[in-house]
Design an enzyme around this catalytic site. Structure first.
Site, short mmCIF file in Angstrom:
data_model
loop_
_atom_site.label_atom_id
_atom_site.label_comp_id
_atom_site.label_asym_id
_atom_site.label_seq_id
_atom_site.Cartn_x
_atom_site.Cartn_y
_atom_site.Cartn_z
N PHE A 255 -4.07 51.93 12.55
CA PHE A 255 -5.05 51.16 13.32
C PHE A 255 -6.25 51.99 13.72
O PHE A 255 -6.87 51.76 14.75
CB PHE A 255 -4.39 50.52 14.55
CG PHE A 255 -3.11 49.80 14.25
CD1 PHE A 255 -3.12 48.70 13.41
CD2 PHE A 255 -1.90 50.23 14.77
CE1 PHE A 255 -1.94 48.03 13.11
CE2 PHE A 255 -0.72 49.57 14.47
CZ PHE A 255 -0.74 48.47 13.64
N ILE B 49 -1.71 52.56 4.39
CA ILE B 49 -1.24 52.71 5.78
C ILE B 49 -0.39 51.52 6.20
O ILE B 49 -0.26 51.23 7.39
CB ILE B 49 -2.43 52.91 6.73
CG1 ILE B 49 -3.41 51.75 6.67
CG2 ILE B 49 -3.14 54.22 6.41
CD1 ILE B 49 -4.55 51.85 7.68
N THR C 1 -0.90 48.49 4.62
CA THR C 1 -1.74 47.31 4.42
C THR C 1 -1.61 46.69 3.04
O THR C 1 -2.15 45.61 2.80
CB THR C 1 -3.21 47.70 4.66
OG1 THR C 1 -3.54 48.82 3.83
CG2 THR C 1 -3.45 48.07 6.11
N GLY D 220 -11.64 50.46 2.57
CA GLY D 220 -10.79 51.14 1.60
C GLY D 220 -10.74 50.45 0.25
O GLY D 220 -11.11 51.03 -0.77
N ARG E 5 -13.64 37.17 -2.01
CA ARG E 5 -12.44 36.87 -2.78
C ARG E 5 -11.23 37.61 -2.21
O ARG E 5 -11.30 38.79 -1.86
CB ARG E 5 -12.64 37.27 -4.24
CG ARG E 5 -11.39 37.14 -5.10
CD ARG E 5 -11.64 37.65 -6.51
NE ARG E 5 -12.35 36.64 -7.31
CZ ARG E 5 -13.18 36.94 -8.31
NH1 ARG E 5 -13.46 38.20 -8.57
NH2 ARG E 5 -13.75 35.98 -9.00
N ASN F 185 -5.16 39.95 -2.75
CA ASN F 185 -3.76 39.53 -2.75
C ASN F 185 -3.58 38.58 -1.57
O ASN F 185 -3.73 38.98 -0.42
CB ASN F 185 -2.82 40.72 -2.63
CG ASN F 185 -1.36 40.33 -2.69
OD1 ASN F 185 -0.86 39.58 -1.86
ND2 ASN F 185 -0.65 40.86 -3.67
N GLY G 26 -9.01 43.72 6.87
CA GLY G 26 -8.08 44.38 7.78
C GLY G 26 -8.47 44.33 9.24
O GLY G 26 -7.62 44.40 10.12
N GLU G 27 -9.79 44.20 9.53
CA GLU G 27 -10.22 44.34 10.92
C GLU G 27 -10.83 43.08 11.51
O GLU G 27 -10.78 42.88 12.73
CB GLU G 27 -11.22 45.50 11.02
CG GLU G 27 -10.60 46.79 10.51
CD GLU G 27 -11.39 48.03 10.84
OE1 GLU G 27 -11.44 48.41 12.01
OE2 GLU G 27 -11.96 48.62 9.91
#
Length: 704
Positions: free
Chosen positions: A240, A473, A475, A516, A592, A595, A668-669
């Protein structure tokens, strides 16, 4: 930008590393097998400021199994002490409570801990200052805030406020928060004085978000060339943000390894130590002013932030930066001021800056909607900018209105609020529970970090080996990069062998800023295209290509951001103040999906953290003694399975062709950004109580 053909992209491919993780064979930092290891337990300062004058280590040294004791008086010297956070055991000065002042190395973790607890420390104590207040006379403007300008002024906000028919002027506060990944910060350090034939002098198994950033940061500290240090991290149990850079524990472990005559040193922080040494989200005091016409159209926005940093190293967060681009008005001003305190250094925590900043802005927008008598969605639609208000650039893809419309429809927003909303002061009851709904918008920049390289080789087993020093990590990087590589090479995913998490592989940037996959994926696509150009579709065994991430000229032409909208139902018990969140929905525009399965997990994980921020999370510092008292997961509350009921995330079917060849933006954020505001707005809708100081607890609802 030429896009890759999506065959695998978007599919909910099961995690490639899933089997290893559920069977316990995936190795985390502390678990790598090493020969004849030792174990380290740190000694921490118990005063907030002063100096160590004496350390009695005789009892520790006499314990059977103790290998060595390090203190501020006899630790090995570092080659570079400019970074004062990493200047561990180099002098007796104490800068914050919890600072490392020594360590015991032993044959077992139990003996190391017993030895550390037996060391008696004598201090000369100085007065300390740990309290963040808005009325301090030593607040200052940092040079920048995470690379962004500290202050901005556009138009004439003061004149526009004076002319506005409706204004909102409030102060919002957020507390200290700590990241608390499930895997604590941990490492194994091995030092070889007689390294030969290109072998590394230091090998570090680390729980990190970037193996190469660890090496580039720590090698100079020990007077080493990058090639003399190898950092390995195939699996990481969450970060995080806190594992986005090496911290003092890495330095302490390597210092200890220099003392153990080649024996490896294992060091895992305790949960308590993680509250004092590896970063945290700074507390904030935010003053927001909104001025609008009678119809709700913004005339002026002002966002002034006060936050904290450490006296030993400045970290200034970009809390007001999102306000600069969020809504349309020609009159804007933002500022950041920091107080340097006798505390540990703050650091990244999921969506640093945007998370606390958008909490304040989106609650203020809800207050403006109430003052204007407008639906919160319609207020935001009314103030939608056609281009980036700060830069004037066109958006690469701003679909906030669509996120709000899609989310509202799926959530049943109109069904809950009615076409005209409820009458002012009217509350909805379900038995003894007050029921309300709230929403908030979200944004996060679509970032890429230049510099990564990838290598692709074709083997005798007819498998493409793809190598890049990226980090997973937790993710889903193992899976997402495999899908990207397969589509870029035009082959099935089972013909890809991905290798990541090692500085022996080509350089990769850190996993942070939701950059990333965008950065590493772009690099892999470039390598795949070069590989095909050089070797064709039927490569010979041994064919190989290494390529760096190419520049993207469209970054200068477009403003690139992701957007989203959160919807929350809140229930508050009218007599006890108990707060429950039975439903939470997020609708997002993130380009897009790479996954679908891992993306959804990332989004609802961020939303859960936002709920946790709204209702639970608060690190309490006792300013009398300078330490954080909430040092475990019993006293530092976070949302658990019992709190997370009906939660879901959806995203638009879109491709952002300007950002990268996958058409994706990081997910992710953005899930955490705005989520806390939506919870707070729903609580206000249910109770009529506007809580502006997080977290929202029962007493704040009952006694306001």
């Amino acid at each position: 930008m030429k896009m890759i053909e999506p065959e695998s992209l978007g599919n909910p491919l099961e995690r490639i590393d899933g089997y290893a993780k559920v069977t316990g064979t995936a190795r985390y930092a502390f678990e790598h097998p090493v020969e004849n290891p030792t174990y380290l337990h740190a000694i921490e300062a118990t005063v907030a400021r002063g100096r160590v004058v004496h350390m009695r280590t005789e009892l520790a040294q006499s314990l059977e199994g103790v290998v060595a004791v390090l203190t501020v008086f006899d630790a090995p010297r570092l080659a570079d002490t400019e970074d004062r956070e990493l200047s561990v055991l180099q002098d007796p000065e104490v800068h914050f409570r919890g600072q490392f002042i020594g360590a015991v190395i032993a044959d077992s973790p139990e003996t190391a801990r017993q030895g550390a607890e037996s060391v008696v420390v004598q201090y000369d104590v100085d007065p300390h200052d740990c309290e963040l207040r808005a009325d301090r006379d030593d607040l200052y403007a940092p040079e920048d805030v995470s690379g962004f300008p500290t202050d901005t002024t556009d138009g004439d906000a003061e004149t526009a406020f004076a002319a506005s028919k409706i204004t909102v002027e409030q102060t919002y506060t957020t507390p200290l928060e700590h990241n608390n990944p499930m895997e604590p910060h941990a490492c194994i350090a091995i030092w070889r004085e007689d390294a030969k034939n290109g072998d590394p002098c230091v090998t570090l198994y680390d729980s990190t978000q970037g193996v190469h950033v660890v090496r580039e940061t720590l090698a100079p500290v020990f007077g080493l060339e990058n090639e003399q240090m190898r950092v390995i991290a195939p699996h990481v149990g969450g970060g995080f943000g806190s594992k986005g850079s090496p911290h003092a524990h890495n330095v302490l472990a390597i210092l200890a390894a220099r003392r153990t005559a080649g024996r490896p040193v294992k060091f895992a922080l305790t949960r308590q130590q993680m509250f004092s040494i590896v970063g945290y989200r700074t507390s904030t005091i935010q003053r927001i002013r909104l001025g609008a016409d009678a119809d709700g159209r913004l005339n002026a926005v002002s966002h002034d932030v006060i936050e904290q940093t450490s006296k030993i190293k400045e970290y200034a967060e970009q809390t007001a930066v999102a306000t600069r681009i969020m809504y349309s008005t020609v009159n804007r001003s933002t500022s950041h001021r920091v107080a340097a305190l006798d505390v540990a250094v703050p650091f990244w925590m999921r969506a640093p800056g945007e998370t606390p900043g958008m909490y304040a802005l989106e609650v203020a927008m809800d207050e403006l909607a109430v003052a204007c008598g407008l639906d919160p969605i319609e207020l935001r639609v009314l103030n939608e900018p056609e281009v980036d208000p700060e830069s004037g650039k066109p958006w690469s893809g701003r679909h906030l209105i669509e996120c709000m419309r899609v989310g509202a429809d799926k959530f049943g927003w109109q069904d809950r609020r009615g076409e005209q909303g409820r009458a002012d002061g009217e509350r909805r009851l379900d038995g003894d529970w007050l029921v309300g709904t709230g929403m908030a918008a979200a944004t996060y920049p679509a970032m890429t970090n230049p510099g990564s390289s990838a290598r692709i080789a074709f083997g005798a087993d007819r498998i493409y080996t793809v190598q890049i020093g990226a980090a997973d990590i937790g993710t889903g990087t193992w899976t997402a990069l495999t899908q990207i590589a397969a589509d870029a090479l035009g082959c099935p995913v089972d013909e890809i062998k991905l290798e990541i998490g090692d500085t022996a592989l080509p350089f990769a940037t850190v996993a942070g800023g939701s950059a990333g996959i965008s950065s590493w994926g772009s690099t892999i696509v470039a390598a795949a295209r070069q590989f095909r150009a050089e070797h064709g579709n039927t490569p010979a065994v041994g064919a190989e290509t290494t390529t760096e991430m190419p520049e993207n000229p469209e970054e200068e032409l477009y403003s690139m951001h992701s957007f989203g909208a959160h919807f929350v139902e809140a229930r508050i018990h009218r007599y006890t103040g108990e707060i429950r969140i039975p439903r939470m929905l997020g609708g997002f525009s993130i380009g897009r999906a790479i996954n679908a399965q891992t993306l959804r997990s990332q989004l609802i994980g961020g939303m859960t953290m936002g709920m946790s921020m709204a209702l639970h999370e608060e690190s309490f510092r006792d300013n009398r003694f300078g330490h954080v008292t909430t040092q475990d997961l019993a006293s530092y509350h976070i949302s658990t399975h019992a709190d997370v009921q009906d939660i879901d995330a959806v995203w638009l079917d879109e491709v952002d062709s300007h950002v990268n060849p996958m058409g994706s933006r990081g997910g992710g954020e953005i899930g955490i950004v705005g989520a806390a505001a939506a919870v707070v707005n729903a609580i206000h809708d249910a109770t009529g109580v506007r809580v502006r100081d997080l977290p929202v607890t029962a007493d704040k609802v009952l006694f306001c």
